[in-house]
Design a protein around this motif. Structure first.
Motif, PDB file in Angstrom:
ATOM      1  N   ALA A 279      18.978  13.876  -6.521  1.00 37.43           N
ATOM      2  CA  ALA A 279      19.022  12.827  -5.504  1.00 37.43           C
ATOM      3  C   ALA A 279      18.065  13.169  -4.375  1.00 37.43           C
ATOM      4  O   ALA A 279      17.989  14.325  -3.938  1.00 37.43           O
ATOM      5  CB  ALA A 279      20.439  12.689  -4.963  1.00 37.43           C
ATOM      6  N   ARG A 280      17.354  12.156  -3.913  1.00 40.71           N
ATOM      7  CA  ARG A 280      16.416  12.376  -2.817  1.00 40.71           C
ATOM      8  C   ARG A 280      17.161  12.555  -1.497  1.00 40.71           C
ATOM      9  O   ARG A 280      18.165  11.906  -1.232  1.00 40.71           O
ATOM     10  CB  ARG A 280      15.452  11.185  -2.722  1.00 40.71           C
ATOM     11  N   GLN A 281      16.648  13.452  -0.649  1.00 38.15           N
ATOM     12  CA  GLN A 281      17.244  13.644   0.667  1.00 38.15           C
ATOM     13  C   GLN A 281      17.019  12.404   1.538  1.00 38.15           C
ATOM     14  O   GLN A 281      15.987  11.735   1.428  1.00 38.15           O
ATOM     15  CB  GLN A 281      16.661  14.876   1.363  1.00 38.15           C
ATOM     16  N   ASN A 282      17.950  12.174   2.450  1.00 43.02           N
ATOM     17  CA  ASN A 282      17.902  10.960   3.274  1.00 43.02           C
ATOM     18  C   ASN A 282      17.583  11.246   4.732  1.00 43.02           C
ATOM     19  O   ASN A 282      17.497  10.308   5.528  1.00 43.02           O
ATOM     20  CB  ASN A 282      19.245  10.204   3.189  1.00 43.02           C
ATOM     21  N   THR A 283      17.439  12.515   5.086  1.00 40.86           N
ATOM     22  CA  THR A 283      17.099  12.856   6.478  1.00 40.86           C
ATOM     23  C   THR A 283      15.968  13.863   6.492  1.00 40.86           C
ATOM     24  O   THR A 283      15.714  14.580   5.512  1.00 40.86           O
ATOM     25  CB  THR A 283      18.308  13.466   7.220  1.00 40.86           C
ATOM     26  N   TRP A 284      15.312  13.919   7.642  1.00 39.55           N
ATOM     27  CA  TRP A 284      14.216  14.856   7.817  1.00 39.55           C
ATOM     28  C   TRP A 284      14.672  16.302   7.635  1.00 39.55           C
ATOM     29  O   TRP A 284      14.053  17.080   6.916  1.00 39.55           O
ATOM     30  CB  TRP A 284      13.589  14.675   9.202  1.00 39.55           C
ATOM     31  N   SER A 285      15.764  16.700   8.283  1.00 40.31           N
ATOM     32  CA  SER A 285      16.230  18.082   8.228  1.00 40.31           C
ATOM     33  C   SER A 285      16.616  18.493   6.814  1.00 40.31           C
ATOM     34  O   SER A 285      16.370  19.628   6.395  1.00 40.31           O
ATOM     35  CB  SER A 285      17.404  18.294   9.185  1.00 40.31           C
ATOM     36  N   SER A 286      17.208  17.579   6.041  1.00 40.79           N
ATOM     37  CA  SER A 286      17.562  17.927   4.660  1.00 40.79           C
ATOM     38  C   SER A 286      16.320  17.949   3.778  1.00 40.79           C
ATOM     39  O   SER A 286      16.237  18.737   2.837  1.00 40.79           O
ATOM     40  CB  SER A 286      18.591  16.936   4.108  1.00 40.79           C
ATOM     41  N   LEU A 287      15.336  17.114   4.076  1.00 40.60           N
ATOM     42  CA  LEU A 287      14.095  17.097   3.292  1.00 40.60           C
ATOM     43  C   LEU A 287      13.361  18.426   3.416  1.00 40.60           C
ATOM     44  O   LEU A 287      12.922  18.999   2.414  1.00 40.60           O
ATOM     45  CB  LEU A 287      13.186  15.953   3.747  1.00 40.60           C
ATOM     46  N   VAL A 288      13.248  18.917   4.654  1.00 37.32           N
ATOM     47  CA  VAL A 288      12.495  20.156   4.884  1.00 37.32           C
ATOM     48  C   VAL A 288      13.384  21.392   4.749  1.00 37.32           C
ATOM     49  O   VAL A 288      12.929  22.510   4.943  1.00 37.32           O
ATOM     50  CB  VAL A 288      11.805  20.152   6.270  1.00 37.32           C
ATOM     51  N   ASN A 289      14.649  21.168   4.420  1.00 44.35           N
ATOM     52  CA  ASN A 289      15.588  22.279   4.169  1.00 44.35           C
ATOM     53  C   ASN A 289      15.727  23.172   5.400  1.00 44.35           C
ATOM     54  O   ASN A 289      15.704  24.396   5.313  1.00 44.35           O
ATOM     55  CB  ASN A 289      15.101  23.097   2.970  1.00 44.35           C
ATOM     56  N   ASP A 290      15.853  22.513   6.589  1.00 44.27           N
ATOM     57  CA  ASP A 290      15.993  23.247   7.844  1.00 44.27           C
ATOM     58  C   ASP A 290      16.868  22.433   8.793  1.00 44.27           C
ATOM     59  O   ASP A 290      16.418  21.451   9.389  1.00 44.27           O
ATOM     60  CB  ASP A 290      14.618  23.491   8.469  1.00 44.27           C
ATOM     61  N   ALA A 291      18.127  22.836   8.930  1.00 39.95           N
ATOM     62  CA  ALA A 291      19.086  22.073   9.732  1.00 39.95           C
ATOM     63  C   ALA A 291      18.709  22.024  11.206  1.00 39.95           C
ATOM     64  O   ALA A 291      19.092  21.098  11.927  1.00 39.95           O
ATOM     65  CB  ALA A 291      20.484  22.682   9.577  1.00 39.95           C
ATOM     66  N   SER A 292      17.931  23.020  11.671  1.00 41.46           N
ATOM     67  CA  SER A 292      17.566  23.058  13.088  1.00 41.46           C
ATOM     68  C   SER A 292      16.306  22.270  13.407  1.00 41.46           C
ATOM     69  O   SER A 292      15.948  22.101  14.572  1.00 41.46           O
ATOM     70  CB  SER A 292      17.376  24.516  13.523  1.00 41.46           C
TER      71      SER A 292
ATOM     72  N   ALA B 117       0.835  -1.203   0.000  1.00 39.31           N
ATOM     73  CA  ALA B 117       0.000   0.000   0.000  1.00 39.31           C
ATOM     74  C   ALA B 117       0.870   1.254   0.000  1.00 39.31           C
ATOM     75  O   ALA B 117       0.593   2.217  -0.717  1.00 39.31           O
ATOM     76  CB  ALA B 117      -0.920   0.002   1.225  1.00 39.31           C
ATOM     77  N   PHE B 118       1.923   1.233   0.815  1.00 44.09           N
ATOM     78  CA  PHE B 118       2.828   2.377   0.901  1.00 44.09           C
ATOM     79  C   PHE B 118       3.474   2.664  -0.459  1.00 44.09           C
ATOM     80  O   PHE B 118       3.529   3.806  -0.909  1.00 44.09           O
ATOM     81  CB  PHE B 118       3.897   2.082   1.959  1.00 44.09           C
ATOM     82  N   HIS B 119       3.944   1.609  -1.113  1.00 41.95           N
ATOM     83  CA  HIS B 119       4.642   1.766  -2.388  1.00 41.95           C
ATOM     84  C   HIS B 119       3.730   2.361  -3.465  1.00 41.95           C
ATOM     85  O   HIS B 119       4.163   3.187  -4.281  1.00 41.95           O
ATOM     86  CB  HIS B 119       5.192   0.416  -2.855  1.00 41.95           C
ATOM     87  N   HIS B 120       2.435   1.993  -3.453  1.00 48.35           N
ATOM     88  CA  HIS B 120       1.516   2.417  -4.510  1.00 48.35           C
ATOM     89  C   HIS B 120       0.731   3.694  -4.162  1.00 48.35           C
ATOM     90  O   HIS B 120      -0.138   4.103  -4.943  1.00 48.35           O
ATOM     91  CB  HIS B 120       0.532   1.291  -4.829  1.00 48.35           C
ATOM     92  N   MET B 121       1.014   4.307  -3.022  1.00 46.01           N
ATOM     93  CA  MET B 121       0.332   5.566  -2.688  1.00 46.01           C
ATOM     94  C   MET B 121       0.586   6.609  -3.770  1.00 46.01           C
ATOM     95  O   MET B 121       1.735   6.819  -4.178  1.00 46.01           O
ATOM     96  CB  MET B 121       0.840   6.111  -1.337  1.00 46.01           C
ATOM     97  N   PRO B 122      -0.457   7.282  -4.282  1.00 41.67           N
ATOM     98  CA  PRO B 122      -0.240   8.311  -5.313  1.00 41.67           C
ATOM     99  C   PRO B 122       0.423   9.572  -4.759  1.00 41.67           C
ATOM    100  O   PRO B 122       0.992  10.362  -5.498  1.00 41.67           O
ATOM    101  CB  PRO B 122      -1.654   8.605  -5.809  1.00 41.67           C
ATOM    102  N   THR B 123       0.332   9.738  -3.442  1.00 41.07           N
ATOM    103  CA  THR B 123       0.932  10.905  -2.797  1.00 41.07           C
ATOM    104  C   THR B 123       2.359  10.591  -2.391  1.00 41.07           C
ATOM    105  O   THR B 123       2.627   9.521  -1.834  1.00 41.07           O
ATOM    106  CB  THR B 123       0.128  11.290  -1.541  1.00 41.07           C
ATOM    107  N   PRO B 124       3.327  11.478  -2.644  1.00 38.93           N
ATOM    108  CA  PRO B 124       4.696  11.254  -2.180  1.00 38.93           C
ATOM    109  C   PRO B 124       4.713  11.016  -0.677  1.00 38.93           C
ATOM    110  O   PRO B 124       4.129  11.793   0.093  1.00 38.93           O
ATOM    111  CB  PRO B 124       5.418  12.550  -2.549  1.00 38.93           C
ATOM    112  N   ALA B 125       5.357   9.929  -0.230  1.00 43.45           N
ATOM    113  CA  ALA B 125       5.356   9.575   1.181  1.00 43.45           C
ATOM    114  C   ALA B 125       6.683   8.939   1.564  1.00 43.45           C
ATOM    115  O   ALA B 125       7.438   8.455   0.717  1.00 43.45           O
ATOM    116  CB  ALA B 125       4.197   8.621   1.484  1.00 43.45           C
ATOM    117  N   PHE B 126       6.940   8.937   2.859  1.00 49.47           N
ATOM    118  CA  PHE B 126       8.184   8.361   3.373  1.00 49.47           C
ATOM    119  C   PHE B 126       7.971   7.856   4.783  1.00 49.47           C
ATOM    120  O   PHE B 126       7.001   8.233   5.465  1.00 49.47           O
ATOM    121  CB  PHE B 126       9.307   9.406   3.346  1.00 49.47           C
ATOM    122  N   VAL B 127       8.868   6.992   5.231  1.00 49.45           N
ATOM    123  CA  VAL B 127       8.902   6.524   6.609  1.00 49.45           C
ATOM    124  C   VAL B 127      10.214   7.002   7.198  1.00 49.45           C
ATOM    125  O   VAL B 127      11.280   6.850   6.589  1.00 49.45           O
ATOM    126  CB  VAL B 127       8.803   4.997   6.698  1.00 49.45           C
ATOM    127  N   ALA B 128      10.146   7.616   8.393  1.00 48.76           N
ATOM    128  CA  ALA B 128      11.352   8.140   9.028  1.00 48.76           C
ATOM    129  C   ALA B 128      11.472   7.618  10.450  1.00 48.76           C
ATOM    130  O   ALA B 128      10.467   7.357  11.120  1.00 48.76           O
ATOM    131  CB  ALA B 128      11.323   9.665   9.028  1.00 48.76           C
TER     132      ALA B 128
END
Length: 407
Positions: A43-56, A8-19
């Motif tokens: 390249a896709r970001q591999n961490t939450w902070s890099s995904l949201v573009n906020d190091a803090s 189900a996760f793989h076929h979700m039409p909405t971009p999604a991730f597990v962290a």
């Protein structure tokens, strides 16, 4: 039949991730998220902070806010290749160590799509329009239904808070702004405000605005608000009519008995505290019985004309009310008995123009009788003053004088 989560996760039409909550590492991404980056060769970001573009930004702190019900979704600027996308990330706890995040784009929010659902029916039926406000960039997006409500094109709808405020009636703007500022300051979920807003033809209509926090930033501050405005002019007109009926006499437009009592009591309190004179006058509009045999419509016209004639003679601070069919009560603040008599005499001496109006409406200044009572000599309460003034006017009618003073 149970469907495995990975499928189900793989076929979700909405971009999604597990962290992973503690580290913020993105441990899985579905096909939609992967394609979002692959389509631009990034390249896709591999961490939450890099995904949201906020190091803090710490995912663990945000999850705590989600658990407390302080945050529903996070506004973020996603760097996808050489592009920065405005998006919202909604977070759902999977277990103690992992969350599911799914991304929705609002950078190019198309309200026309929303209005083609059942929402369109609701908006149409309630004369409502939908809007979204991005606070940081001060950008407002409006639906076509708002353009219709404001009587303008979609391009002419407000695109910023300043543009919106420019349309709000100046008397309603401070309260409206205060409501929204408190909503943002206290990070509230909902707010409601009523105000007048200017349409394209420069006429004002009453609207009710209902706003809701749509997304927050990593600190829990309100980032975007979405809401509705609906035309409530018919309700406001009805409220004003009912309020008017509760305050004013329908025939003469003067205060009615209940409203007058409130004003009289206030003025009596001032006279008592400030030791100033106060006089009450009971006015009989039919002391000679000239109205009694008139048809109802003719009698009402005469009463209305006489009442308005007297109203134009009184001073701004004086209070005049209709308390019975052909009886008025006049309160004269800061007025001695001698000064009251002078004022009443002006009622009994209409000029030529006023005389023509009275005669045309079958009214006559000669049909008036006024009884005067003063505070505190003739009464220390409104009821006592009114009774003394009533006794005076009855005495005046019997003796045939125009002005009678309480004994």
């Amino acid at each position: 039949m149970s469907i495995p989560f990975p499928t189900a996760f793989h076929h979700m039409p909405t971009p999604a991730f597990v962290a992973e909550v503690s580290s913020g590492d993105i441990v899985a991404a579905n096909a939609s998220l992967e394609h979002l980056y692959l389509n631009v060769g990034a390249a896709r970001q591999n961490t939450w902070s890099s995904l949201v573009n906020d190091a803090s930004s710490q995912l663990s702190e945000i999850v705590t806010k989600v658990q407390r019900g302080e945050v529903e979704r996070i506004s973020a600027r996603l760097e996808v290749g050489d592009r920065t996308l405005s998006a919202e990330i909604s977070i759902i706890e999977l277990d103690d160590q992992h969350i599911l995040g799914y991304i929705s784009h609002t950078e190019h929010l198309d309200f026309s799509v929303a209005e083609n659902t059942l929402l369109k029916f609701a908006l149409t039926e309630s004369s409502a329009g939908i809007w979204m406000w991005e606070i940081e960039g001060d950008t407002i997006s409006c639906s076509q239904s708002i353009a219709s409500l404001l009587g303008c094109s979609l391009e002419e709808t407000p695109h910023s808070a300043e543009g919106w405020h420019d349309r709000v009636h100046k008397d309603d703007l401070p309260k409206m702004m205060r409501t929204i500022q408190e909503h943002i300051k206290h990070k509230q979920r909902y707010y409601e405000a009523e105000y007048r807003i200017r349409r394209g033809n420069d006429e004002y209509i009453w609207v009710r605005e209902r706003g809701r926090t749509y997304s927050q930033d990593a600190s829990g501050n309100v980032a975007k608000i979405i809401g509705f405005i609906e035309d409530i002019s018919p309700q406001k007109a009805l409220e004003e009519h009912l309020r008017s009926q509760a305050t004013f006499d329908e025939l003469t437009g003067l205060l009615n008995r209940g409203a007058a009592l409130t004003h009289f009591t206030k003025q009596l309190g001032l006279a008592r505290r400030q030791y100033t004179p106060l006089t009450m006058a009971k006015i009989d509009l039919d002391a000679r019985g000239l109205l009694a045999d008139m048809p109802l419509e003719q009698r009402n016209t005469a009463i209305h004309t006489s009442a308005r004639f007297i109203y134009k003679k009184i001073r701004e601070a004086d209070i005049l009310a209709r308390v019975a069919q052909d009886k008025l009560l006049l309160l004269l603040p800061n007025t001695s008995l001698k000064d009251a008599q002078k004022l009443i005499n002006s009622f009994l001496k209409p000029n030529q123009e006023e005389l023509k109006v009275l005669e045309f409406s079958d009214a006559s200044h000669l049909n008036l009788c006024v009884g005067l009572a003063t505070f505190p000599e003739d009464g220390e309460t409104i009821e006592e003053l009114a009774q003394s003034a009533n006794s005076a006017v009855e005495k005046g009618r019997t003796s045939g004088v125009a002005i009678s003073i309480a004994e």
